[in-house]
Design a protein around this motif. Structure first.
Motif, PDB file in Angstrom:
ATOM      1  N   LEU A 230       0.823  -1.207   0.000  1.00 33.11           N
ATOM      2  CA  LEU A 230       0.000   0.000   0.000  1.00 33.11           C
ATOM      3  C   LEU A 230       0.859   1.260   0.000  1.00 33.11           C
ATOM      4  O   LEU A 230       0.572   2.226  -0.717  1.00 33.11           O
ATOM      5  CB  LEU A 230      -0.939   0.003   1.207  1.00 33.11           C
ATOM      6  CG  LEU A 230      -2.171  -0.883   1.111  1.00 33.11           C
ATOM      7  CD1 LEU A 230      -2.897  -0.943   2.451  1.00 33.11           C
ATOM      8  CD2 LEU A 230      -3.117  -0.379   0.028  1.00 33.11           C
ATOM      9  N   GLU A 231       1.905   1.269   0.835  1.00 30.98           N
ATOM     10  CA  GLU A 231       2.799   2.419   0.858  1.00 30.98           C
ATOM     11  C   GLU A 231       3.492   2.599  -0.494  1.00 30.98           C
ATOM     12  O   GLU A 231       3.705   3.726  -0.963  1.00 30.98           O
ATOM     13  CB  GLU A 231       3.826   2.254   1.973  1.00 30.98           C
ATOM     14  CG  GLU A 231       3.214   2.365   3.368  1.00 30.98           C
ATOM     15  CD  GLU A 231       4.199   2.052   4.475  1.00 30.98           C
ATOM     16  OE1 GLU A 231       5.340   1.666   4.144  1.00 30.98           O
ATOM     17  OE2 GLU A 231       3.827   2.189   5.649  1.00 30.98           O
ATOM     18  N   THR A 232       3.840   1.502  -1.133  1.00 26.06           N
ATOM     19  CA  THR A 232       4.454   1.578  -2.461  1.00 26.06           C
ATOM     20  C   THR A 232       3.478   2.169  -3.478  1.00 26.06           C
ATOM     21  O   THR A 232       3.836   3.035  -4.288  1.00 26.06           O
ATOM     22  CB  THR A 232       4.905   0.181  -2.919  1.00 26.06           C
ATOM     23  OG1 THR A 232       5.828  -0.349  -1.968  1.00 26.06           O
ATOM     24  CG2 THR A 232       5.575   0.246  -4.283  1.00 26.06           C
ATOM     25  N   LEU A 233       2.241   1.711  -3.446  1.00 24.87           N
ATOM     26  CA  LEU A 233       1.234   2.225  -4.371  1.00 24.87           C
ATOM     27  C   LEU A 233       0.919   3.695  -4.109  1.00 24.87           C
ATOM     28  O   LEU A 233       0.749   4.480  -5.052  1.00 24.87           O
ATOM     29  CB  LEU A 233      -0.051   1.396  -4.260  1.00 24.87           C
ATOM     30  CG  LEU A 233       0.026  -0.039  -4.786  1.00 24.87           C
ATOM     31  CD1 LEU A 233      -1.250  -0.794  -4.440  1.00 24.87           C
ATOM     32  CD2 LEU A 233       0.245  -0.043  -6.300  1.00 24.87           C
ATOM     33  N   LEU A 234       0.859   4.073  -2.825  1.00 21.73           N
ATOM     34  CA  LEU A 234       0.581   5.473  -2.500  1.00 21.73           C
ATOM     35  C   LEU A 234       1.678   6.401  -2.995  1.00 21.73           C
ATOM     36  O   LEU A 234       1.413   7.548  -3.385  1.00 21.73           O
ATOM     37  CB  LEU A 234       0.416   5.621  -0.983  1.00 21.73           C
ATOM     38  CG  LEU A 234      -0.943   5.242  -0.407  1.00 21.73           C
ATOM     39  CD1 LEU A 234      -0.885   5.185   1.110  1.00 21.73           C
ATOM     40  CD2 LEU A 234      -1.999   6.255  -0.848  1.00 21.73           C
ATOM     41  N   ARG A 243      -6.382   7.029  -5.078  1.00 21.71           N
ATOM     42  CA  ARG A 243      -5.508   7.364  -3.950  1.00 21.71           C
ATOM     43  C   ARG A 243      -6.310   7.440  -2.657  1.00 21.71           C
ATOM     44  O   ARG A 243      -5.833   7.009  -1.597  1.00 21.71           O
ATOM     45  CB  ARG A 243      -4.792   8.696  -4.207  1.00 21.71           C
ATOM     46  CG  ARG A 243      -3.841   9.057  -3.068  1.00 21.71           C
ATOM     47  CD  ARG A 243      -3.045  10.312  -3.346  1.00 21.71           C
ATOM     48  NE  ARG A 243      -2.174  10.599  -2.211  1.00 21.71           N
ATOM     49  CZ  ARG A 243      -0.978  10.061  -2.005  1.00 21.71           C
ATOM     50  NH1 ARG A 243      -0.509   9.186  -2.883  1.00 21.71           N
ATOM     51  NH2 ARG A 243      -0.262  10.372  -0.947  1.00 21.71           N
ATOM     52  N   SER A 244      -7.519   7.968  -2.729  1.00 21.95           N
ATOM     53  CA  SER A 244      -8.363   8.042  -1.539  1.00 21.95           C
ATOM     54  C   SER A 244      -8.635   6.659  -0.981  1.00 21.95           C
ATOM     55  O   SER A 244      -8.587   6.437   0.245  1.00 21.95           O
ATOM     56  CB  SER A 244      -9.675   8.746  -1.871  1.00 21.95           C
ATOM     57  OG  SER A 244     -10.541   8.735  -0.775  1.00 21.95           O
ATOM     58  N   LEU A 245      -8.924   5.694  -1.868  1.00 26.02           N
ATOM     59  CA  LEU A 245      -9.161   4.324  -1.411  1.00 26.02           C
ATOM     60  C   LEU A 245      -7.908   3.710  -0.794  1.00 26.02           C
ATOM     61  O   LEU A 245      -7.966   3.030   0.228  1.00 26.02           O
ATOM     62  CB  LEU A 245      -9.647   3.463  -2.574  1.00 26.02           C
ATOM     63  CG  LEU A 245     -11.080   3.697  -3.057  1.00 26.02           C
ATOM     64  CD1 LEU A 245     -11.356   2.875  -4.301  1.00 26.02           C
ATOM     65  CD2 LEU A 245     -12.074   3.341  -1.958  1.00 26.02           C
ATOM     66  N   LEU A 246      -6.749   3.981  -1.408  1.00 23.57           N
ATOM     67  CA  LEU A 246      -5.496   3.446  -0.876  1.00 23.57           C
ATOM     68  C   LEU A 246      -5.179   4.046   0.492  1.00 23.57           C
ATOM     69  O   LEU A 246      -4.722   3.348   1.401  1.00 23.57           O
ATOM     70  CB  LEU A 246      -4.357   3.724  -1.857  1.00 23.57           C
ATOM     71  CG  LEU A 246      -4.385   2.947  -3.171  1.00 23.57           C
ATOM     72  CD1 LEU A 246      -3.292   3.432  -4.118  1.00 23.57           C
ATOM     73  CD2 LEU A 246      -4.226   1.448  -2.911  1.00 23.57           C
ATOM     74  N   GLU A 247      -5.417   5.356   0.666  1.00 20.89           N
ATOM     75  CA  GLU A 247      -5.181   5.983   1.969  1.00 20.89           C
ATOM     76  C   GLU A 247      -6.104   5.391   3.028  1.00 20.89           C
ATOM     77  O   GLU A 247      -5.692   5.160   4.170  1.00 20.89           O
ATOM     78  CB  GLU A 247      -5.398   7.494   1.864  1.00 20.89           C
ATOM     79  CG  GLU A 247      -4.301   8.223   1.099  1.00 20.89           C
ATOM     80  CD  GLU A 247      -4.620   9.694   0.941  1.00 20.89           C
ATOM     81  OE1 GLU A 247      -5.799  10.069   1.186  1.00 20.89           O
ATOM     82  OE2 GLU A 247      -3.716  10.461   0.582  1.00 20.89           O
ATOM     83  N   SER A 248      -7.344   5.156   2.650  1.00 23.20           N
ATOM     84  CA  SER A 248      -8.286   4.548   3.585  1.00 23.20           C
ATOM     85  C   SER A 248      -7.841   3.152   3.970  1.00 23.20           C
ATOM     86  O   SER A 248      -7.901   2.762   5.153  1.00 23.20           O
ATOM     87  CB  SER A 248      -9.677   4.509   2.953  1.00 23.20           C
ATOM     88  OG  SER A 248     -10.578   3.825   3.787  1.00 23.20           O
ATOM     89  N   LEU A 476      -7.849  10.241  11.067  1.00 20.80           N
ATOM     90  CA  LEU A 476      -8.979  10.308  10.149  1.00 20.80           C
ATOM     91  C   LEU A 476      -8.464  10.679   8.769  1.00 20.80           C
ATOM     92  O   LEU A 476      -7.443  11.353   8.625  1.00 20.80           O
ATOM     93  CB  LEU A 476      -9.986  11.373  10.607  1.00 20.80           C
ATOM     94  CG  LEU A 476     -10.671  11.113  11.951  1.00 20.80           C
ATOM     95  CD1 LEU A 476     -11.534  12.314  12.306  1.00 20.80           C
ATOM     96  CD2 LEU A 476     -11.524   9.866  11.872  1.00 20.80           C
ATOM     97  N   PRO A 477      -9.152  10.267   7.706  1.00 20.89           N
ATOM     98  CA  PRO A 477      -8.742  10.694   6.366  1.00 20.89           C
ATOM     99  C   PRO A 477      -8.895  12.191   6.227  1.00 20.89           C
ATOM    100  O   PRO A 477      -9.692  12.806   6.940  1.00 20.89           O
ATOM    101  CB  PRO A 477      -9.706   9.934   5.448  1.00 20.89           C
ATOM    102  CG  PRO A 477     -10.886   9.626   6.301  1.00 20.89           C
ATOM    103  CD  PRO A 477     -10.356   9.431   7.683  1.00 20.89           C
ATOM    104  N   PRO A 478      -8.133  12.796   5.344  1.00 21.85           N
ATOM    105  CA  PRO A 478      -8.243  14.248   5.174  1.00 21.85           C
ATOM    106  C   PRO A 478      -9.674  14.645   4.829  1.00 21.85           C
ATOM    107  O   PRO A 478     -10.383  13.937   4.118  1.00 21.85           O
ATOM    108  CB  PRO A 478      -7.280  14.538   4.007  1.00 21.85           C
ATOM    109  CG  PRO A 478      -6.342  13.381   3.986  1.00 21.85           C
ATOM    110  CD  PRO A 478      -7.127  12.210   4.448  1.00 21.85           C
ATOM    111  N   ARG A 479     -10.077  15.842   5.356  1.00 22.32           N
ATOM    112  CA  ARG A 479     -11.424  16.311   5.061  1.00 22.32           C
ATOM    113  C   ARG A 479     -11.543  16.664   3.598  1.00 22.32           C
ATOM    114  O   ARG A 479     -10.660  17.254   2.997  1.00 22.32           O
ATOM    115  CB  ARG A 479     -11.740  17.550   5.915  1.00 22.32           C
ATOM    116  CG  ARG A 479     -11.893  17.253   7.379  1.00 22.32           C
ATOM    117  CD  ARG A 479     -12.524  18.470   8.056  1.00 22.32           C
ATOM    118  NE  ARG A 479     -12.685  18.248   9.462  1.00 22.32           N
ATOM    119  CZ  ARG A 479     -11.885  18.743  10.397  1.00 22.32           C
ATOM    120  NH1 ARG A 479     -10.862  19.481  10.061  1.00 22.32           N
ATOM    121  NH2 ARG A 479     -12.108  18.500  11.678  1.00 22.32           N
TER     122      ARG A 479
END
Length: 623
Positions: A230-234, A243-248, A476-479
């Motif tokens: 996940l860190e590699t993909l981000l 990217r939002s899905l990967l961060e989540s 929390l994910p960014p607003r």
């Protein structure tokens, strides 16, 4: 003799060993008492037989000599073997002396025979006899009394009275011994059963610890394989829905890893296997780093986080990783329970040989009756389905245990509506404390599991990633001002209401369901009820555990409203088990889906309930 005591392995051996020990202990007390009292009764001789007092004194001294020999025997290394014969010898010597004095005073007409009644009752009450042995001893005492008096005074009708009372004393003493024996056997049986149950509990506890150690490895390995890719993909992904899905995914993976770590550390602490690795460092610098890492999280929650006097702390000795866990747990707790617009202050100081720091917030506070209970494992002040904040209830318990492992402590002072102050005190040099509390695993399997787990932990993440994990449960994910464009469903698509307090899951489900349905969303039960009354959905999908109004209450209110009585309600929850399902169905829910679930399963259930509702509508129209 038959016994109603249930047989336990080793019971008879334990009973005999306990009887021997009790016999020796009580024989020592009895012989000392007899030595003093037998001589003290010489005062009675002076009062009723002054002419015979000298002779009687010599008799008493001879008997006292037997007592002295008995005392030497019961204090020797062979006490358990010698106690019984010497006590019997002392009892018979006492009876012989009393009988001889009675014979000199008139034989069967003398009241001195009452002394032998005292002897019979005393040995029967004080000592744990086997009934048969005591019966033989009582018989010998009675025979001694009768024999000496018959030899010196001859037979007469007066022997009937003393014989009657002596026999009666012997019978009652033997009956009391039988009752006492049964009581002792029953008590021992209960104690052995309790001991056996405790040993079984210890074995279960060790098995649980091994399970945690092994399962942590099995959980951490796939989590590592999730976080690494996940860190590699981000790192290579630009802004957008992907990217939002990967961060989540990364955020929730770290949250899961943090809970796994907390459960494992709790299990290791409980078994006494969590060891400190002490090194010299500056607690103030460590506090500053963690506060700095938590500032972005506080800002996203609308909370001000500041530090005071951290640079005034001197160097001290502590386990850096364990202390990080203490700090992170307290910061996480404060961030979760401080409302938007509130403030958290981290301050530090030193008192004599102790360094301390405090985490103060102006949140809701803690009830007085909960101030100590919050440090119990798995305890939460609000444990209901509608509680506002998640967690396992291990954070504060783990923080206190880790502080005590250092030789320090965690305390709290709080008032409702005014906030809370958690204070951590650690000795500057805890080296003399943790060595005494360290225990090695008892079994070879435990040692292997521990070594494998510790090795896995050591190479998991760098310091930055570790601290992200420590604070993951408040991250929390960014607003975002909008959840992003959704697919356009058909114009006449059914309207769904999705009520879910987790923003990541709500956004994901809404985006997927929007391909077939018109989706409205709400973040809690109260908002969901307002949306339902405004848009009149064809079906409601709601989470159960939400702040304020939970899913059960939302379902009950919808079903109580005639406008929504026929509207299907599907509950989503992580609470598995028949009790949770029954509670949901009692609230009026039409279906129950347990997390984690496959999206296709949820879509199939939604479609099935909507078809059933349409069929029911058509039937009503035909009627």
């Amino acid at each position: 003799m038959p016994s109603s005591t249930p047989r336990l392995p080793g019971f008879e051996e334990a009973y005999r060993a306990e009887s021997r020990r009790l016999f020796v202990e009580r024989a020592r007390f009895l012989l000392w008492s007899a030595l003093v009292l037998y001589l003290a009764f010489g005062l009675l001789d002076l009062a009723v037989a002054r002419e015979q007092a000298g002779t009687f004194f010599l008799i008493r001294c001879a008997v006292a000599g037997i007592y002295v020999l008995g005392l030497i025997a019961v204090y020797s290394r062979w006490a358990e073997r010698l106690a019984l014969p010497f006590v019997m010898a002392g009892a018979l010597a006492s009876a012989a002396g009393i009988s001889l004095m009675a014979a000199l005073l008139g034989g069967f007409t003398s009241n001195y025979f009452a002394g032998n009644i005292i002897v019979i009752f005393t040995i029967g009450v004080f000592l744990p006899w086997e009934p048969l042995v005591l019966a033989v001893l009582c018989g010998l005492i009675i025979a001694t009394d009768q024999g000496i008096n018959l030899a010196m005074q001859g037979a007469s009708r007066e022997l009937i009275g003393p014989l009657f009372f002596l026999l009666g004393s012997g019978v009652f003493t033997c009956l009391a011994t039988v009752s006492s024996r049964r009581t002792r056997r029953r008590d021992l049986s209960l104690r052995l059963r309790l001991q056996r149950a405790n040993e079984e509990l210890k074995e279960l506890d060790e098995a649980k610890t091994r399970f945690f150690a092994n399962v942590s490895h099995e959980l951490r390995t796939p989590l590592t394989l999730l976080l690494g890719p996940l860190e590699t993909l981000l790192a290579s992904e630009e802004e957008g829905e992907r990217r939002s899905l990967l961060e989540s995914m990364a955020s929730n993976s770290r949250r899961l890893l943090r809970q796994v770590n907390a459960l494992l550390d709790g299990a290791k602490l409980e078994s006494g296997r969590l060891r400190l690795e002490l090194s010299t460092g500056n607690l103030g610098a460590l506090l500053a780093e963690l506060v700095e890492a938590a500032v972005p999280l506080a800002e996203r929650r609308g909370v001000k986080l500041r530090a005071e006097r951290l640079d005034e702390l001197p160097d001290s000795t502590f386990d850096e990783h364990m202390t990080e866990i203490i700090i992170a747990n307290l910061l996480s707790n404060a961030l979760k329970f401080t409302p938007q617009g509130g403030e958290i202050v981290v301050r530090a100081g030193m008192e004599t040989e102790t360094v301390f720091f405090e985490v103060a917030d102006d949140g809701r506070g803690i009830p007085a009756d909960q101030l100590e209970r919050i440090f119990d494992r798995f305890h939460q002040v609000d444990g209901s389905a509608s509680r506002e904040h998640g967690g396992t209830g291990l954070g504060l318990a783990l923080a206190r245990e880790l502080a005590r492992l250092h030789g320090g402590n965690v305390t709290v002072r709080s008032r409702l509506g005014e906030g809370s102050v958690f204070r951590v005190e650690l000795p500057r040099d805890p080296a003399g404390v943790f060595v005494e509390r360290r225990r090695k695993p008892r079994r070879r399997e435990d040692q292997l599991a521990q070594a494998r787990t510790d090795a896995q932990t050591a190479r998991e993440y760098a310091v930055r990633s570790l601290r992200e994990t420590l604070l993951a449960d408040v991250e929390l994910p960014p607003r975002r001002t909008a959840e992003g464009p959704r697919p356009q469903p058909p114009a006449n698509a059914p309207r769904l209401l999705l009520v879910e307090d987790n923003a990541d899951l709500r956004s994901f489900l809404a985006a997927r369901l929007a391909r077939r349905y018109r989706v409205e969303t709400a973040s809690d039960g109260a908002a969901g009820l307002d949306v339902a009354r405004r848009v009149r959905p064809d079906l409601v999908v709601t989470d159960v555990m939400m702040a304020g109004m939970d899913g059960f209450e939302l379902c009950r209110r919808l079903k109580a409203d005639p406008a929504f009585a026929a509207t299907p309600v599907i509950l989503l929850t992580a609470r598995a088990g028949t009790d949770a399902v029954a509670e949901g169905l009692d609230a009026g829910a039409d279906d129950y889906v347990v997390k984690p679930f496959a999206l296709r399963e949820l879509e199939a259930r939604i479609a099935a309930h909507l078809r059933a509702k349409e069929v029911e509508r058509q039937l009503h129209e035909r009627e």
